[in-house]
Scaffold this active site. Sequence first.
Site, PDB file in Angstrom:
ATOM      1  N   GLY A  12       0.791  -1.232   0.000  1.00  9.43           N
ATOM      2  CA  GLY A  12       0.000   0.000   0.000  1.00  9.43           C
ATOM      3  C   GLY A  12       0.818   1.274   0.000  1.00  9.43           C
ATOM      4  CG  HIS A  13       3.842   4.042   1.898  1.00 14.87           C
ATOM      5  ND1 HIS A  13       5.168   4.374   1.818  1.00 14.87           N
ATOM      6  CD2 HIS A  13       3.198   5.187   2.201  1.00 14.87           C
ATOM      7  CE1 HIS A  13       5.327   5.655   2.087  1.00 14.87           C
ATOM      8  NE2 HIS A  13       4.142   6.170   2.328  1.00 14.87           N
ATOM      9  CB  ILE A  14       3.905   4.187  -3.310  1.00 19.84           C
ATOM     10  CG1 ILE A  14       3.867   5.206  -2.182  1.00 19.84           C
ATOM     11  CG2 ILE A  14       3.136   4.604  -4.530  1.00 19.84           C
ATOM     12  CD1 ILE A  14       4.445   6.559  -2.475  1.00 19.84           C
TER      13      ILE A  14
END
Length: 159
Positions: free
Chosen positions: A64-66
């Site tokens: 989720g990052h990134i």
Amino acid sequence: MTIVTEALTELEPVIKTTFTVEEIRQLLPHRYPFALVDRIIDYVPGQKAVGLKNVTINEPFFPGHIPNRPLMPGVLIVESMAQVGGVILTQLPGMKGKFFAFAGIDKTRFRRPVVPGDQLIMTVELLSFKMNKIAKMQGEARVDGQLAAQGEMMFSIFD
């Protein structure tokens, strides 16, 4: 060496200068996915510690990052430094078994990205410890000798 000298040498406490991940788990309450220190590679009692975190593509935050450019979140770099600071605090006289909460950060800057495959080396120094309640520390995190993050951290003891 005389018998007396040998006996005194045996009585001198051995100062621990490194900690394995198993030993860190005995000192800090953090567990997966929030245990962010793999080893303490240098420790000076009451003064400083140097810890390392091997950053792998399997970290739970990378999806989720990134998604197309995985970066370790800055707040987790700071948390990694704070956990190294926690090791320093747990080793102070009378502090074994105490819980230290992260109470604040100041003057924090991020200088370079931390990506999968990096080894984060965190150096944390104890600046002050007032009334056995509030600690202030200075930390920096480096990758390949380059400064990735730096900042001041505050800790408070919860009884």
